[in-house]
Design a protein around this motif. Structure first.
Motif, PDB file in Angstrom:
ATOM      1  N   VAL A 191     -48.573 -96.569  26.488  1.00 56.25           N
ATOM      2  CA  VAL A 191     -47.638 -95.778  27.288  1.00 56.25           C
ATOM      3  C   VAL A 191     -48.243 -95.489  28.655  1.00 56.25           C
ATOM      4  CG1 VAL A 191     -46.664 -94.666  25.233  1.00 56.25           C
ATOM      5  CG2 VAL A 191     -48.518 -93.525  26.486  1.00 56.25           C
ATOM      6  N   SER A 238     -45.141 -86.668  18.469  1.00 53.92           N
ATOM      7  CA  SER A 238     -45.990 -87.156  17.379  1.00 53.92           C
ATOM      8  C   SER A 238     -47.270 -86.354  17.219  1.00 53.92           C
ATOM      9  CB  SER A 238     -46.329 -88.630  17.587  1.00 53.92           C
ATOM     10  OG  SER A 238     -47.015 -88.834  18.810  1.00 53.92           O
ATOM     11  N   ALA A 248     -50.949 -92.993  20.867  1.00 55.85           N
ATOM     12  CA  ALA A 248     -50.454 -93.439  22.171  1.00 55.85           C
ATOM     13  C   ALA A 248     -51.653 -93.655  23.087  1.00 55.85           C
ATOM     14  CB  ALA A 248     -49.505 -92.407  22.760  1.00 55.85           C
ATOM     15  N   VAL A 308     -45.360 -87.378  24.241  1.00 52.97           N
ATOM     16  CA  VAL A 308     -45.972 -87.899  23.010  1.00 52.97           C
ATOM     17  C   VAL A 308     -46.618 -86.764  22.223  1.00 52.97           C
ATOM     18  CG1 VAL A 308     -47.850 -89.335  22.108  1.00 52.97           C
ATOM     19  CG2 VAL A 308     -46.342 -90.229  23.900  1.00 52.97           C
TER      20      VAL A 308
END
Length: 273
Positions: free
Chosen positions: A162, A174, A134, A170
């Motif tokens: 993002v 992830s 991200a 995030v």
């Protein structure tokens, strides 16, 4: 992209190595165009042996010789390193950071005014170039800077852009996600052993099932409901197992766990500022 002529990386750990390997494998840079600062002699020797890149133990040397910089160091030492390199940062530098828990404002409060900065949250799957990274833009970074970050981090997997306000979420999903998946796979393997399967066979069955399911979702475009419907027949084994998971609160536990990680990420972000 003007900045993609060479690159400096401060920190030579596992994530830095994954990035180095990705950049070389994708021919973004040749070895002599990559300059890495790493304090430990043994680690520098390892990186030299395997990748033939340029190495130093001097952080300002990296900043003086490269305009594109990746900060791949632990958040606990970030402030010390930023203070060290601050006098050498110019308007020509683009700084990318992969340190967890440190907001963009942390860097912008230390580095010179208008320093172009981008924050990236990859995950450990970068080690096999299957990361999802991200990318969040700092106050003074440009759209071109974002494209550079995407180009670099697409060498270790997928990327998403993002807003920085989403980075804690995030991180929880992830960033920490490989641990959740590993725990689930471990439980599947143990379940197979409990049902009488030899452990090596149970492991192979579990891993291939995970891989195949991901392929169905990504390549065959099957959503979770469709996948469940495909293998759930009336009164069969699958619905019996799913009913047990529902009764034990499986989905709720996963949601709660990820949310706990999200809250902890926010706490650490405040603590590390």
């Amino acid at each position: 992209m003007q900045l993609l002529k060479d690159i400096g990386i401060i920190g030579g750990g596992q994530m830095a190595e994954a990035i180095i390997k990705g950049l070389l494998d994708k021919n973004i840079f040749t070895p002599e165009k990559i300059l890495v600062s790493e304090p430990f002699l043994e680690r520098r020797q390892y990186l030299d042996d395997f990748y033939k890149i340029s190495l130093t133990d001097n952080n300002p040397e990296v900043v003086n010789n490269r305009n594109l910089i990746i900060l791949a160091i632990k958040p606990q030492v970030m402030k010390e390193v930023l203070e060290e390199i601050k006098p050498f940062i110019t308007e020509n530098h683009l700084i990318l950071t992969i340190a967890a828990g440190l907001p963009i404002s942390f860097y912008e409060n230390i580095l010179p005014y208008k320093t172009r900065l981008i924050r990236i949250m990859p995950n450990s799957c970068a080690l096999v170039h299957k990361s999802i990274s991200a990318i969040a833009k700092g106050t003074f970074a440009t759209d071109e800077d974002l494209k550079i970050a995407e180009t670099l981090f697409s060498t270790i997997g997928e990327t998403v852009i993002v807003d920085e306000s989403l980075i804690d979420a995030v991180t929880a999903l992830s960033g920490s996600g490989p641990a959740y998946v590993a725990l689930f796979i471990e439980a599947l393997i143990d379940a197979g052993v409990r049902a009488g399967l030899p452990r090596p066979l149970s492991e192979k069955l579990a891993l291939q099932t995970i891989i195949g399911t991901v392929e169905l979702m990504t390549k065959a475009k099957k959503d979770p409901y469709q996948l469940k419907s495909m293998v759930t027949s009336p009164g069969g084994t699958t619905i019996s197992a799913l009913n047990e998971l529902y009764e034990k609160g499986f989905s709720g536990i996963i949601i709660s766990a990820v949310y706990k990680a999200y809250l902890r990420s926010k706490e650490l972000s405040e603590f590390l500022k």
